[in-house]
Every structure is written in C-alpha cells, then in structure tokens.
Design an enzyme around this catalytic site. Sequence first.
Site, mmCIF file in Angstrom:
data_model
loop_
_atom_site.group_PDB
_atom_site.id
_atom_site.type_symbol
_atom_site.label_atom_id
_atom_site.label_comp_id
_atom_site.label_asym_id
_atom_site.label_seq_id
_atom_site.Cartn_x
_atom_site.Cartn_y
_atom_site.Cartn_z
ATOM 1 N N GLU A 35 0.876 -1.173 0.000
ATOM 2 C CA GLU A 35 0.000 0.000 0.000
ATOM 3 C C GLU A 35 0.914 1.224 0.000
ATOM 4 O O GLU A 35 1.799 1.339 0.841
ATOM 5 C CB GLU A 35 -0.919 -0.019 1.227
ATOM 6 C CG GLU A 35 -1.670 1.258 1.503
ATOM 7 C CD GLU A 35 -2.547 1.741 0.343
ATOM 8 O OE1 GLU A 35 -3.389 0.964 -0.148
ATOM 9 O OE2 GLU A 35 -2.375 2.912 -0.078
ATOM 10 N N TYR A 100 -6.540 -2.008 10.696
ATOM 11 C CA TYR A 100 -6.394 -2.768 9.446
ATOM 12 C C TYR A 100 -5.002 -3.383 9.371
ATOM 13 O O TYR A 100 -4.817 -4.548 9.030
ATOM 14 C CB TYR A 100 -6.608 -1.828 8.242
ATOM 15 C CG TYR A 100 -8.017 -1.835 7.709
ATOM 16 C CD1 TYR A 100 -9.069 -1.310 8.458
ATOM 17 C CD2 TYR A 100 -8.306 -2.354 6.459
ATOM 18 C CE1 TYR A 100 -10.364 -1.320 7.970
ATOM 19 C CE2 TYR A 100 -9.608 -2.364 5.954
ATOM 20 C CZ TYR A 100 -10.615 -1.845 6.722
ATOM 21 O OH TYR A 100 -11.887 -1.853 6.243
ATOM 22 N N ALA A 116 3.706 -0.692 -5.862
ATOM 23 C CA ALA A 116 4.243 -1.895 -6.501
ATOM 24 C C ALA A 116 3.839 -1.891 -7.970
ATOM 25 O O ALA A 116 2.727 -1.460 -8.305
ATOM 26 C CB ALA A 116 3.698 -3.142 -5.817
ATOM 27 N N GLU A 185 -24.382 13.693 -1.405
ATOM 28 C CA GLU A 185 -24.027 13.524 0.012
ATOM 29 C C GLU A 185 -23.276 14.744 0.535
ATOM 30 O O GLU A 185 -23.576 15.264 1.619
ATOM 31 C CB GLU A 185 -23.163 12.265 0.194
ATOM 32 C CG GLU A 185 -23.954 10.973 0.018
ATOM 33 C CD GLU A 185 -23.141 9.711 0.245
ATOM 34 O OE1 GLU A 185 -23.741 8.653 0.466
ATOM 35 O OE2 GLU A 185 -21.887 9.773 0.195
ATOM 36 N N ARG A 202 -25.038 17.868 -15.100
ATOM 37 C CA ARG A 202 -25.379 17.954 -16.522
ATOM 38 C C ARG A 202 -26.778 17.444 -16.850
ATOM 39 O O ARG A 202 -27.376 17.836 -17.836
ATOM 40 C CB ARG A 202 -24.354 17.200 -17.350
ATOM 41 C CG ARG A 202 -24.330 15.707 -17.117
ATOM 42 C CD ARG A 202 -23.247 15.044 -17.938
ATOM 43 N NE ARG A 202 -23.158 13.624 -17.634
ATOM 44 C CZ ARG A 202 -22.258 12.813 -18.158
ATOM 45 N NH1 ARG A 202 -21.370 13.268 -19.000
ATOM 46 N NH2 ARG A 202 -22.238 11.538 -17.826
ATOM 47 N N ASP A 306 -13.103 -1.601 -6.957
ATOM 48 C CA ASP A 306 -13.397 -0.526 -7.908
ATOM 49 C C ASP A 306 -12.522 -0.574 -9.160
ATOM 50 O O ASP A 306 -12.916 -0.062 -10.203
ATOM 51 C CB ASP A 306 -13.200 0.844 -7.239
ATOM 52 C CG ASP A 306 -14.289 1.164 -6.225
ATOM 53 O OD1 ASP A 306 -15.125 0.280 -5.951
ATOM 54 O OD2 ASP A 306 -14.303 2.293 -5.699
ATOM 55 N N HIS A 439 -44.671 -0.863 15.843
ATOM 56 C CA HIS A 439 -45.344 0.421 15.953
ATOM 57 C C HIS A 439 -44.880 1.187 17.185
ATOM 58 O O HIS A 439 -44.696 0.562 18.233
ATOM 59 C CB HIS A 439 -46.859 0.168 16.043
ATOM 60 C CG HIS A 439 -47.660 1.424 16.067
ATOM 61 N ND1 HIS A 439 -47.824 2.215 14.945
ATOM 62 C CD2 HIS A 439 -48.331 2.038 17.078
ATOM 63 C CE1 HIS A 439 -48.586 3.251 15.266
ATOM 64 N NE2 HIS A 439 -48.896 3.173 16.549
HETATM 65 P P1 NDP Z 1 -21.428 8.688 -9.757
HETATM 66 O O1 NDP Z 1 -21.146 7.811 -10.877
HETATM 67 O O2 NDP Z 1 -22.398 8.290 -8.699
HETATM 68 O O3 NDP Z 1 -21.916 10.111 -10.298
HETATM 69 C C1 NDP Z 1 -21.182 10.814 -11.232
HETATM 70 C C2 NDP Z 1 -21.893 12.104 -11.553
HETATM 71 O O4 NDP Z 1 -21.073 12.880 -12.418
HETATM 72 C C3 NDP Z 1 -23.215 11.897 -12.272
HETATM 73 O O5 NDP Z 1 -24.084 12.926 -11.896
HETATM 74 C C4 NDP Z 1 -22.796 12.032 -13.743
HETATM 75 O O6 NDP Z 1 -23.819 12.506 -14.553
HETATM 76 C C5 NDP Z 1 -21.738 13.097 -13.635
HETATM 77 N N1 NDP Z 1 -20.753 13.034 -14.704
HETATM 78 C C6 NDP Z 1 -20.047 11.960 -15.113
HETATM 79 N N2 NDP Z 1 -19.197 12.302 -16.095
HETATM 80 C C7 NDP Z 1 -19.371 13.621 -16.321
HETATM 81 C C8 NDP Z 1 -18.789 14.545 -17.218
HETATM 82 N N3 NDP Z 1 -17.843 14.187 -18.079
HETATM 83 N N4 NDP Z 1 -19.217 15.817 -17.173
HETATM 84 C C9 NDP Z 1 -20.159 16.181 -16.297
HETATM 85 N N5 NDP Z 1 -20.756 15.364 -15.421
HETATM 86 C C10 NDP Z 1 -20.353 14.093 -15.428
HETATM 87 O O7 NDP Z 1 -19.991 9.004 -9.143
HETATM 88 P P2 NDP Z 1 -19.533 9.625 -7.773
HETATM 89 O O8 NDP Z 1 -18.259 10.315 -8.089
HETATM 90 O O9 NDP Z 1 -20.601 10.409 -7.108
HETATM 91 O O10 NDP Z 1 -19.248 8.347 -6.893
HETATM 92 C C11 NDP Z 1 -18.327 7.362 -7.357
HETATM 93 C C12 NDP Z 1 -18.735 5.998 -6.873
HETATM 94 O O11 NDP Z 1 -18.490 5.898 -5.494
HETATM 95 C C13 NDP Z 1 -20.204 5.690 -7.072
HETATM 96 O O12 NDP Z 1 -20.403 4.979 -8.251
HETATM 97 C C14 NDP Z 1 -20.578 4.883 -5.881
HETATM 98 O O13 NDP Z 1 -20.593 3.535 -6.259
HETATM 99 C C15 NDP Z 1 -19.470 5.119 -4.874
HETATM 100 N N6 NDP Z 1 -19.999 5.823 -3.709
HETATM 101 C C16 NDP Z 1 -20.900 5.188 -2.918
HETATM 102 C C17 NDP Z 1 -21.426 5.823 -1.820
HETATM 103 C C18 NDP Z 1 -22.420 5.118 -0.966
HETATM 104 O O14 NDP Z 1 -22.545 3.899 -1.079
HETATM 105 N N7 NDP Z 1 -23.179 5.832 -0.138
HETATM 106 C C19 NDP Z 1 -21.027 7.183 -1.461
HETATM 107 C C20 NDP Z 1 -20.097 7.760 -2.376
HETATM 108 C C21 NDP Z 1 -19.609 7.098 -3.448
HETATM 109 P P3 NDP Z 1 -24.846 11.529 -15.309
HETATM 110 O O15 NDP Z 1 -25.727 10.980 -14.247
HETATM 111 O O16 NDP Z 1 -25.520 12.422 -16.257
HETATM 112 O O17 NDP Z 1 -23.996 10.483 -15.951
#
Ligand code: NDP
Length: 470
Positions: A35, A100, A116, A185, A202, A306, A439
């Site tokens: 890491e 961890y 690495a 969030e 967007r 991821d 309830h």
């Molecule tokens: P998300 O994929 O959830 O959201 C990305 C956002 O960015 C969407 O609104 C998307 O729009 C927009 N977007 C993507 N590409 C572009 C671009 N080129 N120009 C403009 N807007 C863009 O990603 P996050 O970064 O919010 O989170 C990453 C990951 O982390 C998530 O997939 C999730 O799995 C994880 N995560 C989970 C959480 C939880 O479990 N509570 C909390 C935080 C993160 P559009 O919808 O139009 O594509």
Amino acid sequence: MKPFDVDLFVIGGGSGGVRAARIAAGYGASVMIAEEYRMGGTCVIRGCVPKKLYVYASRFADDFADAKGFGWTLPGKPTFDWPTLVAAKEREISRLSQIYRNNLLNAGVQVVETRAEILDANTLRLVSDGRTIRAGKILVATGGTPVLEPSVPGVELAISSNELFDLPVFPNRLLVIGGGYIAVEFASLFARLGSKVTLAFRGENVLRGFDDDLRDGLRTELQHAGVEILPGTLPKRIEKRADGLVVTLTGDETRTFDQVMLATGRRPHTLGLGLENAGVECDHAGAVKVDAYSRTNVASIYAVGDVTNRVNLTPVAIREGHAFADTEFGGKETAVVHAGIPTAVFTTPEIGTVGLSEQEARKIFDIVDVYAASFRPMIATLSGRPEKTIMKIVVDGQTDQVLGVHILGYGAGEMAQLLGISVKLGATKADFDATMAVHPTAAEELVTMRTRSARYVRETLDAGPGAAIG
Ligand code: NDP
C-alpha cells in the site's frame, strides 16, 4: 528452492485487498500486501467512514432546529467548529487504519509500504527499494480515483472529495459539480454545516439510475436544506480572483465560490501499474476485465473492487476479495453475484434501496404493481420541518414477488440492509403483508401498504379487469 517468494501478492490495501490478503493467509498462503498511502483504502481514509462522520456532524443542525418543537430552549445559537471535526475525524481514521494494519500482521501477512508495479505475470517491483518479488498469484486491488474533467480551463483550481475532507478553512460558498452519490451527500452535509451550497450537474435530476420518485423527493429535500440546484449546468471556466473562485457556468452566468468540488465520477486506478507488461486486458474505461471469479485474462493475475468497475461499493469489494481467497486458496469455488445489492445514499434524509426501480421493472416485466406512501415523519410533526418520507415497493404483478424497495427517510440505509434479505429470499408482497408491524415506526409502512398505487401493464398484453390504474 521455492519457485516464488510469496504465494500471493496483493496490490492495494483497501477493503477488497485487505480482505483477500487476510483470508488467503488464513488458508495458509504466504501473502505480501503493498500500500503506497495509508492502510484502509478509499472507504476508510477518504470515503465512507469520514463521510459518515461528517454526515453525523451535519445532522446536529436538524436536531438543534427540531429541539424547540419538543420544548427545548438552547442557551444560544449553536456554533460549529470545522477544525475540531477535521481533527476528530483524523484521529478516528488513523485508529481504523492501524487496526487494518494490525489485523494483517496478526494474520501473518507481510505489509510493505510502497507502490508496486507489475513486471510480468509473476513478478513485481517494489518502487520504494527496487526489490523484485516473485508471486504465484497477483491480486490487483488498487481502487479508483476521482475524474477531473481536463477540458475546463482552470479545473486545476477545483478539488475532489479527497481534499474537501481536510480543508484548512471551512468553505462558506461551495459549488458541487455532479449529481451522483458523492455530489448529493456532500451537498447535503455541507449545507447543514453552514455552507451556501450550489449543486450543478449535466442531467435533468440528481442520482440517475435511482427510482424517479426518490430522485424528485431528494431534490426537494436538498432545496429545503438550502441547496441551490442547477440542472443542465456545468462549469465552463474557473478563475482565481481576490474574493474567491469565479466560475463561469453554462449560460455564461458567473458566480463566486470559496471552493469548487468536482464529483463527476471515479475511474479505475490502473495507470502506471504495469498491467500491460503482463498483457492484462482492460476495458475502454481502463477497468481490469474479470470474470465472476475475479480472474483476468492472465492466469496468475486477478482483480477485485473498484479497479474492476463492476459495482463500486465497499461491501462488494470485500465480498469479491473474500470469494477470490476462498476460490484460489481455500478450495471453495465462490463466484460473486452482483444482483440485488442493497445500497444507501447518506444525504439527510437518506436513501435506502434494494432491487429494481419502478422504471427498470417496467422495462423487464409485463405487469408491474407499485405500492407507494409519502408521509411526514413523526419527528417532523412537532418540529414543523417540511420533510417527507417516501416509500415504494415494486412488485411483479404476475408472481407477486417484490422486485424492489425504495425509501427516502430517516434510517433508510438501516432498513435497506434488512430489506435486502427479504428481497434476496424472493419475498412476495403477500409475505410483506403477513408480517406484523412494529409500531410506531416509519418502517411499519412497508408492511401496511394495502392499496396498490399503480399497475403498469405492457401495452402488448391484455390488461384484464382492474388493470391499468397507473
Ligand atoms: P457517480 O457515478 O455516482 O456520479 C457521477 C456524476 O457525475 C453523475 O451525476 C454524472 O452525470 C456526472 N458526470 C459523469 N461524467 C461527467 C462529465 N464528463 N461531465 C459532467 N458530469 C459528469 O460518481 P460519484 O463520483 O458520485 O461516486 C463514485 C462511486 O463511489 C459511485 O459509483 C458509488 O458507487 C461510490 N460511492 C458510494 C457511496 C455510498 O454507497 N453511499 C457514497 C459515495 C460514493 P450523469 O448521471 O448524467 O452520468
């Protein structure tokens, strides 16, 4: 002579990598894990854990406001100290990171604090001291990294959620770009901590892919919290001036902020890993291509979490890491099923969801029944807060099987975890109805929704009597 230095070399000390290393070591494998930053990965160091701590911090704002309706008088206006929260968060994640590390060492895993790189299918180089390690198997568990759109002039002035956690000065004016998990969030929590938040994305609405009723409900709740919502809006230029960051938005309007946070997705962390040296195939997004057993196209190399861009959630990475170790070192062949995963979005109120949204279900099933409720949570009745809880159950109209459950409201994340079991077991709506209510709770609504709100019948089917309400 042993052909390899270790049976398994794990690259990346996040949730998936750590789990795989520990379980493999438990099966008797010799394991080394590298890491380059802090043990724990995105979730512990700059994701789920610090985020949830900040969400808790932010919710005191609602509690202070609600208290009055229950007879409390606060001695003065509550004040919030950002450096205190940042320092407390830092102590907690340092503690977790150490746990961890200790768990790995206790399991007999060798921990190396270095980057690495892969030299070939069984050889790695430790960047810190140049040592080469020969490994029987290599597990890539390097996670993801925020995407910063490089074409926007001045984008280097923006930050990602990584930096927002540790800002030395609280951002009073915050622009959040994106409408996904991280964007909503952070918008929700920073608004409660006292920022004037603008959320620009967007699309038409936040949280694409979630049930439409919840998306609308969340958008309204964000507005109640004071978040300004700008759909169909992105930055065109960011400039630094004396009074802050001046952002030119779609439509050429300019606004000034203290910080601009980009939350426009994350990309798999594969750059510079040396995957090409071993011929490991990646997809168009740079994610390592794997099968249900996390196997790449190279027999000795695997990937979890991821970096594979399957379902980017911590528990999924952990499950993938565990299944990999079971399969490769425990003699228990285990594939990971990526369907029906419950998930939560920690806005306030939060979202908890499992299974198909109404919109997804209607694409797949011929008859879809929807049961929906929208009500004021009990705590808001005395406080007067204009908050709405939304609950929806999506049912296969032909078999009565529950396809999805979606909640916006207090404790929705906790509810989603338990609902995940029912949905996994294939519960029917009749099973929900036969369950006694607890309830008074909000969750009792899930077992007391008797009246169908809508039925959707595919046009090619004869709707039959009583159908086509929706
Ligand atoms: P998300 O994929 O959830 O959201 C990305 C956002 O960015 C969407 O609104 C998307 O729009 C927009 N977007 C993507 N590409 C572009 C671009 N080129 N120009 C403009 N807007 C863009 O990603 P996050 O970064 O919010 O989170 C990453 C990951 O982390 C998530 O997939 C999730 O799995 C994880 N995560 C989970 C959480 C939880 O479990 N509570 C909390 C935080 C993160 P559009 O919808 O139009 O594509």
